[in-house]
Design an enzyme around this catalytic site. Structure first.
Site, short mmCIF file in Angstrom:
data_model
loop_
_atom_site.label_atom_id
_atom_site.label_comp_id
_atom_site.label_asym_id
_atom_site.label_seq_id
_atom_site.Cartn_x
_atom_site.Cartn_y
_atom_site.Cartn_z
N HIS A 21 -4.07 9.27 5.70
CA HIS A 21 -3.36 8.35 4.80
C HIS A 21 -1.93 8.84 4.55
CE1 HIS A 21 -3.27 5.46 1.34
NE2 HIS A 21 -2.35 6.31 0.91
N GLU A 22 -1.82 10.08 4.13
CA GLU A 22 -0.48 10.61 3.82
C GLU A 22 0.37 10.72 5.09
OE1 GLU A 22 0.29 10.46 0.82
OE2 GLU A 22 -1.74 10.33 0.02
N HIS B 263 2.21 7.50 5.53
CA HIS B 263 3.42 7.46 4.68
C HIS B 263 4.53 8.31 5.33
CE1 HIS B 263 1.93 5.28 1.22
NE2 HIS B 263 0.91 6.11 1.03
N GLU C 44 2.57 1.41 1.58
CA GLU C 44 1.11 1.52 1.60
C GLU C 44 0.54 0.89 2.87
OE1 GLU C 44 0.12 3.48 -0.67
OE2 GLU C 44 -2.04 3.35 -0.39
ZN ZN Z 1 -0.69 5.76 -0.32
#
Ligand code: ZN
Length: 504
Positions: free
Chosen positions: A265-266, A269, A295
């Protein structure tokens, strides 16, 4: 002449950027390595830097430069880098000068107190303790909105600050559409036997979890020359410059899902931030354009890629060789359904990608109702239980895992804090399906552990532009249409139609 003024503006913006980056580094340190004894001084230091960067940015000299540069901006093409920088800076400047510094300081004091009380009230399941703080927060939130009196909806100023280009009405319309499709899908799935995810709940040594996650992050394209990963309590991505974009993760040795998917997830980003064109460095253009679009990238890499069957066709044998005792006898299909288990659960941050949005919509609707004055803080715990039961078919047994669960309202103002998560789910699918249409080989590349084509498409069409375009502009430009729930629903139906019986 104009060029000189433009350079002067950029020099001032660079100072603001440097102070904010230093504050970001202090925050990163606080969340990773700082000993507990540093907390008091660190809070003060962060506040000092925050005040300095705000003062520098709202300096009337910046306003004068922006005024003087207006004819220059108008002489340039809309999508030139210079015009885009001026447009964005003007928007941010006009917003920043409307909020008095004394108000910001008062709110900061209040929210740090409120946060402190919340950290004790939540484990004690004691909503009454934080209620007066939350009431005060709501009052501050209304005041904050009224610094922007020409809104259509009182939540608009908050939504515009994180998802510029959208208003409460737009979000409500998209959410209503999504909700109509999602509620029956959730109930069709959750009325069936839940997937067995016991294979994920074994002992997995931390070192090996971290190494595996970081290896995948690098295969995705995360550049370790400009990045690193450290451990924290609540994973996040942070950037100090385009040459230093960091991720954090956390491990649970008795659950495989946490560290791995937090890292992916990170990483999503971080890929967005690392992909921004280098000549934007140090300017307000050098960051992702909105919380929803940001996101979308974490969700795309975590869920659409990282929880896909194709991805695990390639990576599961590797994971099995890292954890032979735990996973050696677990078939791919079992593992795949375990990491995509859908269930009615109480906690937003642990929710699967299907039910997650219902958690978000509930909070978004409550934010609107609270700001409108339609809902009182004291009624929140009950209203929460009722709505939760209606949406999920279960009622939270207490406030701890109900209204007290998220830090957002206890550590900041009420409004605009949640819609970005669901906009991200929707947009992740929209960007991915456009990329896969342009390059139909993407799914088979993923099955071979290759991500270059996908990563290149995202860099070319989204990442490099940073904040040059607003979210609605970049969505239209990259995908050829405005935000749409269709690709997301198609993705969910296809994926979960294979895992669950959705016909009956
Ligand atoms: Zn996030």
């Amino acid at each position: 002449m104009m060029e000189t003024k433009f350079e002067e503006l950029k020099a001032r913006l660079l100072e603001v950027n440097d102070i904010s980056s230093a504050a970001g580094l202090l925050y990163w340190d606080q969340s990773t390595y700082m000993p507990p004894g540093g907390a008091t001084a660190r809070a003060r230091q962060t506040a000092t830097l925050g005040r300095l960067s705000h003062e520098k940015f709202t300096d009337p000299a910046i306003g004068k430069l922006l005024d003087a540069l207006e004819p220059y901006e108008k002489s340039l093409a809309y999508d030139s880098n210079e015009a885009s920088l001026l447009r964005l800076t003007r928007r941010q400047y006009e917003r920043a000068i409307k909020i008095p510094a004394a108000f910001t300081a008062e709110v900061a004091n209040h929210t740090s107190e409120s946060y402190q009380v919340w950290t004790e009230a939540r484990p004690a399941n004691d909503f009454e303790r934080v209620r007066p703080y939350l009431e005060k927060t709501l009052e501050y939130s209304r005041q904050a909105a009224n610094f922007f009196p020409d809104y259509d909806h009182i939540a608009d100023p908050f939504i515009e600050s994180s998802d510029y280009g959208m208003k409460a009405e737009d979000v409500s319309r998209v959410f209503a559409e999504l909700r109509q499709e999602l509620v029956p899908l959730v109930s069709a799935i959750t009325s069936q036997d839940p997937a067995d995810d016991s294979c994920l709940h074994q002992h997995f040594p931390e070192e090996k979890q971290l190494a595996f996650g970081l290896e995948v992050a690098q295969q995705f394209g995360y550049d370790m020359n400009r990045g690193r990963q450290d451990k924290t309590h609540h994973p996040f991505m942070t950037k100090f410059s385009l040459g230093d974009v960091r991720i954090t993760t956390r491990t649970k040795e008795d659950f495989l899902g946490d560290a791995l998917f937090s890292t992916l997830h990170e990483t999503g980003h971080a890929l967005y931030e690392q992909g921004i064109r280098m000549d934007f460095e140090g300017t307000p253009l050098a960051r992702g354009t909105s919380s929803g679009v940001h996101e979308s990238q974490s969700r795309l890499w975590e869920n659409i890629v990282g929880r896909s069957r194709g991805f695990w066709k390639h990576y599961y044998p590797q994971l099995q060789s890292v954890f032979p005792d735990q996973l050696g006898d677990v078939p791919l299909d079992t593992f795949y359904s375990a990491i995509n288990k859908v269930e009615r659960s109480l906690i937003r941050t642990n929710a699967d990608e299907v039910t997650y949005n219902l958690h978000v919509m509930l909070r978004f609707d409550f934010e609107l109702a609270l700001l409108e004055g339609e809902l009182e803080i004291r009624d929140l715990p009950n209203v929460w239980r009722e709505r939760f039961e209606a949406d999920f078919g279960i009622a939270p047994p207490d406030d701890k895992d109900g209204v007290l669960q998220d830090v957002h309202w206890y550590f900041g103002l009420i409004g605009g804090s949640f819609q970005g998560y669901t906009l991200g789910n929707i947009l992740g699918a929209q960007f991915f399906s456009t990329a896969a249409k342009a390059h139909p080989q993407i799914p088979s590349e993923i099955e071979n552990g290759e991500f270059q084509t996908l990563h290149d498409w995202l860099k070319e069409n989204l990442y490099q532009h940073g904040s040059k375009y607003t979210a609605p502009e970049i969505i239209e430009q990259a995908t050829g249409s405005p935000l749409s729930i269709e690709p997301y629903m198609a993705y969910l139906r296809t994926k979960y139609g294979e895992l669950y019986d959705l016909e009956s």
